[in-house]
Structure formats: structure tokens, C-alpha cells
Write a protein that holds these residues in place. Sequence first.
Motif, PDB file in Angstrom:
ATOM      1  N   HIS A  83      -2.936  -1.252   5.616  1.00 29.47           N
ATOM      2  CA  HIS A  83      -2.124  -0.168   6.160  1.00 29.47           C
ATOM      3  C   HIS A  83      -0.992   0.222   5.226  1.00 29.47           C
ATOM      4  O   HIS A  83      -0.474   1.341   5.305  1.00 29.47           O
ATOM      5  N   MET A  84      -0.625  -0.685   4.338  1.00 28.29           N
ATOM      6  CA  MET A  84       0.399  -0.313   3.360  1.00 28.29           C
ATOM      7  C   MET A  84      -0.166   0.732   2.395  1.00 28.29           C
ATOM      8  O   MET A  84       0.553   1.623   1.942  1.00 28.29           O
ATOM      9  N   LEU A  85      -1.450   0.620   2.121  1.00 24.34           N
ATOM     10  CA  LEU A  85      -2.099   1.621   1.276  1.00 24.34           C
ATOM     11  C   LEU A  85      -2.096   2.985   1.955  1.00 24.34           C
ATOM     12  O   LEU A  85      -1.851   4.008   1.322  1.00 24.34           O
ATOM     13  N   TYR A  86      -2.387   2.977   3.256  1.00 25.02           N
ATOM     14  CA  TYR A  86      -2.383   4.239   3.996  1.00 25.02           C
ATOM     15  C   TYR A  86      -0.965   4.824   3.979  1.00 25.02           C
ATOM     16  O   TYR A  86      -0.788   6.037   3.823  1.00 25.02           O
ATOM     17  N   SER A  87       0.001   3.939   4.149  1.00 25.60           N
ATOM     18  CA  SER A  87       1.396   4.363   4.147  1.00 25.60           C
ATOM     19  C   SER A  87       1.751   5.003   2.807  1.00 25.60           C
ATOM     20  O   SER A  87       2.342   6.089   2.756  1.00 25.60           O
ATOM     21  N   ALA A  88       1.387   4.322   1.723  1.00 24.34           N
ATOM     22  CA  ALA A  88       1.676   4.845   0.393  1.00 24.34           C
ATOM     23  C   ALA A  88       0.973   6.171   0.167  1.00 24.34           C
ATOM     24  O   ALA A  88       1.541   7.107  -0.396  1.00 24.34           O
ATOM     25  N   SER A  89      -0.255   6.260   0.637  1.00 20.98           N
ATOM     26  CA  SER A  89      -1.074   7.443   0.407  1.00 20.98           C
ATOM     27  C   SER A  89      -0.531   8.662   1.145  1.00 20.98           C
ATOM     28  O   SER A  89      -0.523   9.777   0.617  1.00 20.98           O
TER      29      SER A  89
ATOM     30  N   MET B  17       4.343  -2.615   7.939  1.00 21.42           N
ATOM     31  CA  MET B  17       3.449  -2.253   6.841  1.00 21.42           C
ATOM     32  C   MET B  17       3.111  -0.772   6.872  1.00 21.42           C
ATOM     33  O   MET B  17       3.045  -0.117   5.840  1.00 21.42           O
ATOM     34  N   ARG B  18       2.878  -0.259   8.074  1.00 20.92           N
ATOM     35  CA  ARG B  18       2.533   1.162   8.196  1.00 20.92           C
ATOM     36  C   ARG B  18       3.727   2.026   7.815  1.00 20.92           C
ATOM     37  O   ARG B  18       3.577   3.100   7.245  1.00 20.92           O
ATOM     38  N   PHE B  19       4.933   1.553   8.130  1.00 20.68           N
ATOM     39  CA  PHE B  19       6.156   2.327   7.939  1.00 20.68           C
ATOM     40  C   PHE B  19       6.689   2.198   6.512  1.00 20.68           C
ATOM     41  O   PHE B  19       7.361   3.095   6.004  1.00 20.68           O
ATOM     42  N   SER B  20       6.383   1.073   5.876  1.00 20.69           N
ATOM     43  CA  SER B  20       7.036   0.685   4.623  1.00 20.69           C
ATOM     44  C   SER B  20       7.127   1.796   3.594  1.00 20.69           C
ATOM     45  O   SER B  20       8.221   2.241   3.228  1.00 20.69           O
ATOM     46  N   LEU B  21       5.984   2.241   3.097  1.00 20.62           N
ATOM     47  CA  LEU B  21       6.028   3.192   1.995  1.00 20.62           C
ATOM     48  C   LEU B  21       6.431   4.581   2.468  1.00 20.62           C
ATOM     49  O   LEU B  21       7.029   5.347   1.720  1.00 20.62           O
ATOM     50  N   ILE B  22       6.102   4.892   3.714  1.00 17.90           N
ATOM     51  CA  ILE B  22       6.502   6.193   4.259  1.00 17.90           C
ATOM     52  C   ILE B  22       8.029   6.280   4.292  1.00 17.90           C
ATOM     53  O   ILE B  22       8.624   7.304   3.983  1.00 17.90           O
ATOM     54  N   PHE B  25       9.403   6.100   0.397  1.00 15.61           N
ATOM     55  CA  PHE B  25       8.988   7.096  -0.578  1.00 15.61           C
ATOM     56  C   PHE B  25      10.104   8.067  -0.930  1.00 15.61           C
ATOM     57  O   PHE B  25      10.285   8.447  -2.076  1.00 15.61           O
ATOM     58  N   LEU B  38      -2.610   7.419  -6.238  1.00 12.83           N
ATOM     59  CA  LEU B  38      -2.687   7.540  -4.777  1.00 12.83           C
ATOM     60  C   LEU B  38      -3.795   8.486  -4.326  1.00 12.83           C
ATOM     61  O   LEU B  38      -4.346   8.345  -3.241  1.00 12.83           O
ATOM     62  N   VAL B  41      -6.919   6.748  -3.258  1.00  8.11           N
ATOM     63  CA  VAL B  41      -6.926   5.855  -2.093  1.00  8.11           C
ATOM     64  C   VAL B  41      -7.975   6.276  -1.061  1.00  8.11           C
ATOM     65  O   VAL B  41      -8.763   5.441  -0.614  1.00  8.11           O
TER      66      VAL B  41
END
Lengths: 232, 103
Positions: A83-89, B17-22, B25, B38, B41
Amino acid sequence: MSEARKYFWEGVRAELPLMVGGFPFGMIYGALALNAGLSNAAAQMMSSILFAGSAQFITAQLVQVAAPALVIILTIAVVNVRHMLYSASLAPYLKDLSLKWKVLLSYLLTDEAYAPSIIKYEKDGLQPYSHWFVFGAGLALWVDWQVSTAVGIFLAAYLTDNDILKIIPLDFALPLTFIAMVVPVLKNRAMIAAALSAGFMALLAINLPYQLGLIVAAFTGIIVGTLLEKKS
Amino acid sequence: MNIWLIMIVGGLITFGMRFSLIYLFGKFQIPETIQRALHYVPPAVLSAIIFPELFHPNDTFDVSWTNTRLLAGLIAIAVAWFSKNTLLTIIVGMIVLLILNLI
């Protein structure tokens, strides 16, 4: 406001086949959780507190064998790392949204919500109301998951694992929808290579524990695609 | 140990984890290579999910003519490739699977 509504329902519609494919899984999870000894309440609430199919399956199984809490928690973490990949994407497209939107969409970010959303963004780019699409897709899947879990819990006594799926392979809708979504995106050599290398690596790595094969495969595809893009 | 505590901690980690990169960024500059990476992905991750479903159904490798999911999947890929139509792909794929299962 009607623009937002349009995107919202478009997201819901895009999610429909994944909802069909996901419904049997929700039912099976519900039955599994009950058979593993969870209470009705715990089994149902896991679908909103954790809201992650494969992690819920594994958790139910670990609870059944009385695995230590730390093991269960770590397993959930590793299984859900993708899910971190989805988040990054998705992050570049959600960058300018309010914190409330980011939190909401992150909560709803499952594989099934991610797929149509990223495809939409990559196809149409960022539009003012795009995030309503993500919301529609995510919320639709969330409702589908809660209902199917409830049905599974209700029918737990009558359901053994694969009864429904033997008659109508509804769950095939899931990989089918992913195929329908990803193939049109394979427009150049780098994309095709990314997909094929990831796919085959997923098969090679299939026996890795905690679904690590998926993340290994995904990174393989990403690296292959990026390298090939540089060459051309 | 309390299942509710396990669920809540697991849920928080998952949300994190879902929130982290969002969340991150906007706050950090992401290197250009990573931004380009990306874009790979979706095909990578979706293929990583699709291939096992086709080649490894029911927890065993099955690359034979009896693997109806594999056959239906390959046909679906062809339909998707030429039509680029999501709905058509899904409908044809399901029908082919149902027919193959009946044969």
C-alpha cells in the motif's frame, strides 16, 4: 457540484466489476473469521478497522492458531506494505488536496480502489474534481466489503471455503478487471517489459512468505520499466 | 491477547502506510527519476497480482490446457489488447471461463 457528482459516479461505475469480484472474498473472510473463533463484532469490525482483504484472511488464520499478538501485527504490516507503493503512485495527483481529503482517500486506498483510480489519472491527467472519482471507487468498494463481510458472517455455518466459487467463479472478475485495466496502458516497450518482468517475478517469488513475492515482483517491474525508459 | 488491540494497531499501521507518501509528497522534493519510476507502478503491481491468479490458481502451478483460468485470462488479454474496451474484456473473459469450465 454536479462535476464532482459526475466524477464520483464514474468512480463507482469503474469499481463495479471489482465489487463483483471482491464480494465472494468478503463472504469467505467473514465465514473464515467466525470459524477462527472471532466474535461477530470483531469479525465485522476488522473489515472497517483494518479494511485490507489479504491481511484480514491471514489475521483470522493466525488468531485460529493462537499466534502471538506481535507476530500478527508484524504480519499485517508486511502483507500491507504494498500500500505504500499505491500511496507513492497516487501522491502526485493528490498533492494539492486538503488534509481531510488526503486522510479520507488514504483510508479507502485498497488494491481495488487504487487500480481504476491510477488508470484514470494516467489517462486523463489531473482534473479539478478527479479526487471525487477516487472517492467514488473507494467508497463503493468499502460498502461492498462491509456488506459481503456481514453476509459471510451470517452464512458462516453454511459456507465452507470454496462452495460459492465452484459454482460461479465470480472471484475471477478481480484478475479480469485488472487485465482489462492494465493491458491498454502497455503502450511502449518499457511498459510491456515492466508488466512481463513483474508478472514472471511474481511467479518465481510465489513461495516467499507474507506476500513478499508481490512487492519483490512490483519492484522488479518498476526498475525494469524505468531502466528501459532511459535507454529509449 | 486482545483481538481488538491487534486490529486497532494493525489498522493504524495499515492506514499509516496508505497515508505515508500521500502525506509526504507535498512536503519533500521527490527526485525526478523516482517520479518517472512511479509511472511503472500500475503495470508492475497489477501484473504481479494477475500472473499468480492465472498461472497459479488454487495454490499450485498449472500451465496446462486444463487451467481454464489461464486460457480465459489469455483470451481476455488479447481482447483487451485489440479492443481496449474494459467492459468487453471482462464480459468475454467471464463467458469464456464459464464455457471452458462446462466443457
